[in-house]
Structure formats: C-alpha cells, structure tokens
Design a protein around this motif. Structure first.
Motif, PDB file in Angstrom:
ATOM      1  N   SER A 164     -52.207 -52.301  -2.628  1.00 43.18           N
ATOM      2  CA  SER A 164     -51.031 -53.099  -2.288  1.00 43.18           C
ATOM      3  C   SER A 164     -51.489 -54.175  -1.307  1.00 43.18           C
ATOM      4  O   SER A 164     -52.219 -53.872  -0.354  1.00 43.18           O
ATOM      5  CB  SER A 164     -49.973 -52.194  -1.635  1.00 43.18           C
ATOM      6  OG  SER A 164     -49.171 -52.909  -0.725  1.00 43.18           O
ATOM      7  N   LYS A 192     -45.714 -51.865  -3.637  1.00 43.87           N
ATOM      8  CA  LYS A 192     -44.573 -51.201  -2.994  1.00 43.87           C
ATOM      9  C   LYS A 192     -43.345 -52.100  -2.995  1.00 43.87           C
ATOM     10  O   LYS A 192     -43.434 -53.285  -2.662  1.00 43.87           O
ATOM     11  CB  LYS A 192     -44.891 -50.906  -1.518  1.00 43.87           C
ATOM     12  CG  LYS A 192     -46.008 -49.935  -1.304  1.00 43.87           C
ATOM     13  CD  LYS A 192     -46.069 -49.514   0.165  1.00 43.87           C
ATOM     14  CE  LYS A 192     -46.482 -50.664   1.075  1.00 43.87           C
ATOM     15  NZ  LYS A 192     -46.529 -50.273   2.497  1.00 43.87           N
ATOM     16  N   ARG A 243     -38.981 -52.255  -1.790  1.00 40.76           N
ATOM     17  CA  ARG A 243     -38.136 -51.754  -0.703  1.00 40.76           C
ATOM     18  C   ARG A 243     -37.640 -50.359  -1.051  1.00 40.76           C
ATOM     19  O   ARG A 243     -37.636 -49.956  -2.210  1.00 40.76           O
ATOM     20  CB  ARG A 243     -36.936 -52.688  -0.499  1.00 40.76           C
ATOM     21  CG  ARG A 243     -37.316 -54.012   0.141  1.00 40.76           C
ATOM     22  CD  ARG A 243     -36.135 -54.980   0.158  1.00 40.76           C
ATOM     23  NE  ARG A 243     -35.031 -54.475   0.959  1.00 40.76           N
ATOM     24  CZ  ARG A 243     -33.786 -54.355   0.523  1.00 40.76           C
ATOM     25  NH1 ARG A 243     -33.463 -54.676  -0.711  1.00 40.76           N
ATOM     26  NH2 ARG A 243     -32.840 -53.902   1.312  1.00 40.76           N
ATOM     27  N   LYS A 285     -33.724 -60.210 -11.608  1.00 39.94           N
ATOM     28  CA  LYS A 285     -34.599 -60.465 -10.449  1.00 39.94           C
ATOM     29  C   LYS A 285     -35.936 -61.066 -10.875  1.00 39.94           C
ATOM     30  O   LYS A 285     -36.556 -60.607 -11.823  1.00 39.94           O
ATOM     31  CB  LYS A 285     -34.810 -59.110  -9.761  1.00 39.94           C
ATOM     32  CG  LYS A 285     -35.703 -59.107  -8.550  1.00 39.94           C
ATOM     33  CD  LYS A 285     -35.407 -57.833  -7.753  1.00 39.94           C
ATOM     34  CE  LYS A 285     -36.428 -57.522  -6.712  1.00 39.94           C
ATOM     35  NZ  LYS A 285     -36.012 -56.406  -5.831  1.00 39.94           N
TER      36      LYS A 285
HETATM   37  C1  BTN Z   1     -38.497 -55.301  -3.397  1.00 39.71           C
HETATM   38  O1  BTN Z   1     -37.741 -56.123  -3.899  1.00 39.71           O
HETATM   39  O2  BTN Z   1     -38.287 -54.100  -3.509  1.00 39.71           O
HETATM   40  C2  BTN Z   1     -39.708 -55.797  -2.630  1.00 39.71           C
HETATM   41  C3  BTN Z   1     -40.880 -56.015  -3.523  1.00 39.71           C
HETATM   42  C4  BTN Z   1     -42.090 -56.551  -2.794  1.00 39.71           C
HETATM   43  C5  BTN Z   1     -43.303 -56.653  -3.697  1.00 39.71           C
HETATM   44  C6  BTN Z   1     -44.458 -57.353  -3.051  1.00 39.71           C
HETATM   45  S1  BTN Z   1     -45.778 -57.676  -4.171  1.00 39.71           S
HETATM   46  C7  BTN Z   1     -46.822 -58.133  -2.867  1.00 39.71           C
HETATM   47  C8  BTN Z   1     -46.539 -57.171  -1.731  1.00 39.71           C
HETATM   48  N1  BTN Z   1     -47.344 -55.973  -1.861  1.00 39.71           N
HETATM   49  C9  BTN Z   1     -46.605 -54.885  -2.071  1.00 39.71           C
HETATM   50  O3  BTN Z   1     -47.062 -53.740  -2.220  1.00 39.71           O
HETATM   51  N2  BTN Z   1     -45.312 -55.216  -2.114  1.00 39.71           N
HETATM   52  C10 BTN Z   1     -45.109 -56.634  -1.879  1.00 39.71           C
END
Ligand code: BTN
Length: 265
Positions: free
Chosen positions: A33, A60, A62, A127
């Motif tokens: 991530s 990841k 939210r 989205k």
């Molecule tokens: C959401 O809408 O739930 C939030 C999503 C966030 C995704 C981004 S991708 C780059 C960064 N690295 C991650 O593991 N998550 C964020």
C-alpha cells in the motif's frame, strides 16, 4: 508508464509545475500500500514526497475496506505532509484534497466530477476516486500526515462486488487517459489548495466545496455505531462536519461514520 523506473519518474516530473509537491517521487512497480510505504519512509523524507505505484497488493480503503488497485490502470499514490497546523485542523486536509482532485479531474477530462462528502469523487452515481488520510500525532503535535489517493483512470472492468458502484475516467469519457498528465494536473491543483489551507486554515474552502458537493440537498442515511438515522444533508460546517436535518426538524452533526446518499452508491 513502462518497466524503467527512472524513465517513469521523468515522465511524472517532466513539465510538473509545482513548487514543493511531488518534487521527490518514489515510483514502485508494486507495493502493499502506498500509504504504508509513506509511513515507512516518513522520518527520512521531506514534506511533499509522493509515493506512487503501478499496483498495490494490499490497497487500503476507509473503514478497513480493501481498495482494488490493479496493475497499470489507475493512479495509486500517497503524499507525505508535514504541515505546521493544529491536530484539529487535520480533518479538513481530506476535504481540501477531495476538492483539489475533483477540480483537477474536471479540468483535465471535462467530465462532471462531483464530491460525495467527505472526499469521494464521483461521476454520475459511481465512484472514481477515494482518499484515505492517516495521521501520526505525538505530544499534541502532528508528526506527519499521509494522504492516499486512488483514482480509477483506465480501468475497463471491475470485480463483481464493486461494479455497481465504481467507474473510471476512461469508461466515462470513452477514451484512454494519459496518467502522467493527469498526475501533473492533480499535483498542481492540490498544491494550490493545500498552500491556501496551510497558510490560512480558517479561511475555508466552503464555497467551492459546497458548489461541487453532490451530497447536499439529498436524503442520507447515517450509520453511527449500531444505530442508523435518515435525514437530509443540508450544509457543511467550517469544521468540515456535515449537518443533517431530521424529519422532526432537529439537526445532527455528522463528523464520522458512514453516510449513504440516496441515488448514489
Ligand atoms: C476510500 O474511499 O475508501 C479510500 C481509498 C483510498 C485508496 C488509496 S490508493 C493509494 C493509497 N494507498 C492505499 O492503500 N490507499 C490509498
């Protein structure tokens, strides 16, 4: 982008019009991530460092969700911020970033991107972008903030569990989008909004945010712990909180928890 790491960094930096954001770019073909990677390198890298990956194996979202990040189709990136602001001003960074990304996408693609409070970017009722902000606070001082941004750019197919609620810029526009150019537009716009916010956190982004917020004026369901309630999203406070009006005329302040908006996923 291709298999040559230095070339990819040049593609991302060539023509980049920022003063401090993304001056230091870490490009990775694959990572668990990008938010996790920023946390690993935070103590040794400067404010404005960007980690960007071609794919994430443990992206990841939210609320503990998984963020699908297939190879070469999106912009999966995280920004390291070391701002001189009070801990209670962090929450709005996420709104500021949502607004900046939404504006950049609108400018770059001409698509009618809007914001679903607090910081999803949507087109129609689906989205295209999610933002995950994580903060480390020590002795009431922010050590650093990680703002992770995931944008479905050239995705053509989504897994069954998200296909009803996810879309991409290429699906919506009918053409393949140049990810490097979009990256540069986003960095440029985000820097402008972050600079404004850091230099005057109380100035707010209220008007611009409100104008693009698809949640306002809609019926919403708020899940809080084990309970849920329905109401109409009426305004956003300077604090970034959402004000929801219930059928009996009272209002509730929604600062966390999950909001489902009628008509949007
Ligand atoms: C959401 O809408 O739930 C939030 C999503 C966030 C995704 C981004 S991708 C780059 C960064 N690295 C991650 O593991 N998550 C964020």
């Amino acid at each position: 982008m291709n298999n040559n790491i230095d070339e990819n960094i040049s593609l991302l930096k060539d023509g980049l019009k920022t003063k401090w954001l993304a001056k230091n770019i870490i490009y990775l073909p694959t990572v668990d991530s990008t938010n996790q990677e920023v946390k690993r390198i935070a103590s040794t890298h400067p404010h404005g460092t960007v980690v960007i990956a071609e794919q994430q194996t443990a992206g990841k979202g939210r609320l503990g969700r998984v963020w699908s990040s297939p190879n070469g189709t999106g912009l999966w990136l995280s920004i390291l911020l070391k701002p001189e602001i009070a801990p209670n001003q962090i929450a709005n960074i996420t709104l500021v970033c949502g607004l900046g990304v939404c504006k950049a996408i609108r400018k770059h693609t001409g698509l009618n991107a809007l914001i679903k409070w607090p910081n999803d970017v949507i087109i129609g009722n689906k989205k295209i972008c999610g933002i995950l902000t994580e903060t480390t606070v020590e002795a009431n001082r922010i050590s650093y903030v990680v703002t992770g941004i995931g944008i479905n750019v050239n995705t053509t197919e989504f897994d069954n569990d998200i296909k009803h609620k996810a879309t991409s810029l290429s699906i919506e526009s009918g053409s393949v989008i140049n990810r490097e150019n979009l990256f540069k537009e986003i960095m440029f716009t985000l820097e402008k909004y972050l600079d404004n916010y850091f230099s005057n956190p109380n100035d707010g982004i209220y008007e611009e945010y409100t104008a693009l917020c698809a949640t306002l004026g809609r019926e919403v369901t708020v899940s809080r712990g084990n309970s849920t309630f329905n109401g109409k999203a009426v305004t956003i406070e300077a604090t970034g909180d959402l004000i929801v009006e219930l059928a009996n005329g009272t209002t509730e302040i929604v600062s966390s928890g999950e909001v489902t908006v009628q008509g949007i996923y």
